[in-house]
Design an enzyme around this catalytic site. Structure first.
Site, short mmCIF file in Angstrom:
data_model
loop_
_atom_site.label_atom_id
_atom_site.label_comp_id
_atom_site.label_asym_id
_atom_site.label_seq_id
_atom_site.Cartn_x
_atom_site.Cartn_y
_atom_site.Cartn_z
N ARG A 130 0.81 -1.24 0.00
CA ARG A 130 0.00 0.00 0.00
C ARG A 130 0.84 1.27 0.00
O ARG A 130 0.38 2.33 0.42
CB ARG A 130 -0.98 0.01 1.19
N LYS A 152 3.55 11.54 -11.31
CA LYS A 152 2.66 10.73 -12.15
C LYS A 152 3.35 9.40 -12.40
O LYS A 152 4.47 9.36 -12.92
CB LYS A 152 2.38 11.42 -13.48
N GLU A 194 10.36 18.57 -24.82
CA GLU A 194 9.73 18.89 -23.52
C GLU A 194 10.40 20.11 -22.88
O GLU A 194 9.76 20.86 -22.16
CB GLU A 194 9.77 17.68 -22.58
N LYS A 235 8.27 23.17 -13.83
CA LYS A 235 7.35 22.07 -13.53
C LYS A 235 7.06 22.02 -12.03
O LYS A 235 5.90 21.82 -11.63
CB LYS A 235 7.92 20.74 -14.02
N GLU A 245 -3.69 17.87 -10.97
CA GLU A 245 -4.16 18.31 -12.29
C GLU A 245 -5.66 18.65 -12.29
O GLU A 245 -6.43 18.18 -13.12
CB GLU A 245 -3.85 17.24 -13.35
N ARG A 249 -2.06 22.40 -13.92
CA ARG A 249 -1.10 21.37 -14.34
C ARG A 249 -1.39 20.88 -15.77
O ARG A 249 -0.49 20.42 -16.46
CB ARG A 249 -1.12 20.19 -13.35
N ASN A 253 0.40 19.60 -20.55
CA ASN A 253 -0.01 18.71 -21.64
C ASN A 253 0.00 19.41 -22.99
O ASN A 253 -0.54 18.87 -23.96
CB ASN A 253 -1.40 18.14 -21.36
N HIS A 256 0.17 17.49 -26.23
CA HIS A 256 -0.02 16.07 -25.92
C HIS A 256 -1.34 15.50 -26.46
O HIS A 256 -1.43 14.30 -26.68
CB HIS A 256 0.07 15.83 -24.41
N HIS A 260 -0.42 12.40 -28.40
CA HIS A 260 -0.78 11.03 -28.00
C HIS A 260 -1.54 10.32 -29.11
O HIS A 260 -1.37 9.12 -29.32
CB HIS A 260 -1.64 11.06 -26.73
N HIS A 274 7.87 9.60 -27.99
CA HIS A 274 6.91 10.48 -27.30
C HIS A 274 7.24 11.97 -27.52
O HIS A 274 6.37 12.76 -27.88
CB HIS A 274 6.88 10.15 -25.81
N1 GLY Z 1 3.85 15.23 -18.03
C1 GLY Z 1 2.83 16.08 -17.60
C2 GLY Z 1 2.67 16.13 -16.11
O1 GLY Z 1 3.49 15.59 -15.40
O2 GLY Z 1 1.71 16.66 -15.63
#
Ligand code: GLY
Length: 380
Positions: A130, A152, A194, A235, A245, A249, A253, A256, A260, A274
Site C-alpha cells: 500500500r 505521475k 519537452e 514544472k 491536475e 497542471r 499537456n 499532448h 498522443h 513520445h
Molecule cells: N507530463 C505532464 C505532467 O506531469 O503533468
C-alpha cells in the site's frame, strides 16, 4: 537572459509539497552522491534498483557502488527496454521481484532509467504494501525535465497509454546531466521537445534563450544544466500549485492531445518517440491557436522554426511512414483523441496559446473545428 557559460555547482530545485516536499538535484556527476543522500534521508534503509537492460549496461554498477559505499543494501530488478515493460506483465514482474527482495514499508525503490522505468517502478512502489517510497534517477533528458518530477506513475492498458496509475511523489530526484551523453541524438532531441515546451507554455524569455543557446545544450555545455534546472523549476512550481491536475497542471499537456493520438496511430513504436509526438503536437496546437485567432501566424511559425532547427519533426508529413500508413485519416485521429485521459464528458481539451509563453486550457473545443483543421494539415 544569457546563459551562465561555466558549469556551475550542483543545482537543487525544491518541489514544495508540504510534508511530501522533495529535492531535484541537477549536475554533472551527481549520481556519485546518490548513496550519501539516501543514507542521510533514510539511515539503514534497504533499496531495490529497477532499471532496464541498456541503462543497466551504462549506469547500474556506478549506482550500486554509490549505495554500497554509503552502507546501503541494494538489489537489482532488470526489465525489458521500452513500452513493452509498462504493461500488466511488466508490473507483475517488478512487484513480485520487490516482494521477493523483501522491500518493506520503510525501504526505498530506486527507479534508474527513462520515462518507462520511472513510471513503472513508481507505480509498483505506490501499490507495494500500500505504498513504499521511491527515488527517481532519470537517465533520459525527457525523464529529467518531465516524467521524473511531479509524481505521475503508471502503466498502459491495451486500450490506451497511461490509463492505469497513481499520483505517487518520489522522495528525491537525482538528475545527473552527464548520463545524457550516452543517449542517441534522436533520443536527446525527443527530450528537448519537452524543454522547449516550458518556454512555449509559460516563459517567453526562456524560449528566446533556447533559440540562441540550443547548440550548447545538445553538446553538453553549461547551458544543459541551466535548461534542465529551468524546466524543473517551471514544472515544480506548477505541480506544487496543482498536484492532481485539477487546473493549471494541464498546461504541461501542451502538444499532448495531438501528440498522443499520433503516438497511438503509429502503434507506440519507434516510428514516433513520445517527445517527437509532442513536437508535432505542439506545432499543431500553435497553428490551431493561430487558426482560432489567438496568436499570430508569425508566432506559430516561430514555434515551428525553432523545433525544426534542432531536427525535430514538426509536421504530420515528417512522421515515418506517413505516406503509407493510417495516419492520413482525420476521423481516425479524432477517434484516438476521444480516448485520451484529457477528455471530459466527451469534450476535447486542448492547451492553446494566447502568446508564446502564455498557454491556456481550452475545455469544450468544437470537434468539427479540430477535424477540419486536421484534414487541411493532412492534405497540406
Ligand atoms: N507530463 C505532464 C505532467 O506531469 O503533468
Amino acid at each position: 537572459m544569457t546563459a551562465p557559460l561555466k558549469h556551475s555547482a550542483d543545482i537543487t530545485v525544491d518541489v514544495a509539497l508540504g510534508d511530501r516536499a522533495y529535492d531535484i538535484v541537477i549536475g554533472r556527476g551527481v549520481l556519485a552522491s546518490l548513496g550519501a543522500r539516501v543514507a542521510a534521508l533514510r539511515p539503514g534503509v534497504q533499496t531495490a534498483i529497477v532499471t532496464d537492460r541498456t541503462v543497466a549496461k551504462h549506469w547500474l554498477e556506478q549506482t550500486e557502488r554509490s549505495l554500497t559505499e554509503a552502507g546501503i543494501a541494494t538489489s537489482r530488478i532488470i526489465v525489458e527496454e521500452g513500452e513493452i515493460s509498462k504493461t500488466y506483465a511488466g508490473l507483475e514482474k517488478v512487484s513480485e521481484a520487490l516482494i521477493a527482495a523483501r522491500i518493506e514499508r520503510n525501504d526505498l525503490v530506486i527507479a534508474l532509467g527513462g520515462g518507462v522505468v520511472g513510471d513503472l517502478a513508481g507505480f509498483a512502489a505506490a501499490i507495494l504494501r500500500r505504498g513504499v517510497d521511491f527515488v527517481q534517477v532519470p537517465t533520459s533528458l525527457l525523464a529529467q525535465v518531465d516524467s521524473s518530477v511531479g509524481g505521475k506513475t503508471g502503466i498502459n492498458s491495451p486500450q490506451g497509454k497511461n490509463l492505469l496509475g497513481a499520483f505517487h511523489q518520489p522522495v528525491l530526484v537525482i538528475a545527473d546531466t552527464s548520463v545524457l551523453d550516452t543517449l542517441s541524438p534522436r533520443q536527446f532531441r525527443a527530450g528537448y521537445a519537452e524543454v522547449a515546451k516550458y518556454g512555449v507554455l509559460g516563459d517567453e524569455a526562456f524560449f528566446t534563450w533556447l533559440e540562441v543557446n540550443h547548440a550548447d545544450i545538445f553538446s553538453g555545455g553549461a547551458a544543459r544544466e541551466h535548461a534542465i534546472a529551468t524546466s524543473c523549476r517551471a514544472k515544480a512550481a506548477i505541480v506544487s500549485r496543482d498536484e492532481r491536475e485539477n487546473g493549471e497542471r494541464a498546461l504541461l499537456n501542451l502538444g499532448h492531445t495531438f501528440g498522443h493520438a499520433l503516438e497511438a496511430a503509429t502503434g507506440f513504436s519507434d516510428r514516433l518517440f513520445h517527445g517527437e509526438g509532442v513536437s508535432v503536437g505542439m506545432v499543431l496546437a500553435a497553428e490551431f491557436s493561430a487558426r482560432l485567432g489567438m496568436i499570430s501566424e508569425a508566432d506559430a511559425a516561430r514555434v515551428e522554426r525553432h523545433l525544426a532547427s534542432v531536427g525535430l519533426p514538426t509536421h504530420l508529413q515528417d512522421i515515418a511512414g506517413f505516406a503509407q500508413e493510417g495516419l492520413k485519416d482525420a476521423d481516425a485521429l479524432m477517434a484516438l483523441m476521444a480516448q485520451d485521459k484529457k477528455v471530459k464528458r466527451g469534450k476535447l481539451t486542448f492547451i492553446l496559446l494566447r502568446a508564446i509563453g502564455r498557454a491556456a486550457v481550452a475545455n469544450d473545443v468544437e470537434p468539427a473545428l479540430v477535424r477540419d483543421f486536421l484534414q487541411q494539415k493532412l492534405s497540406g
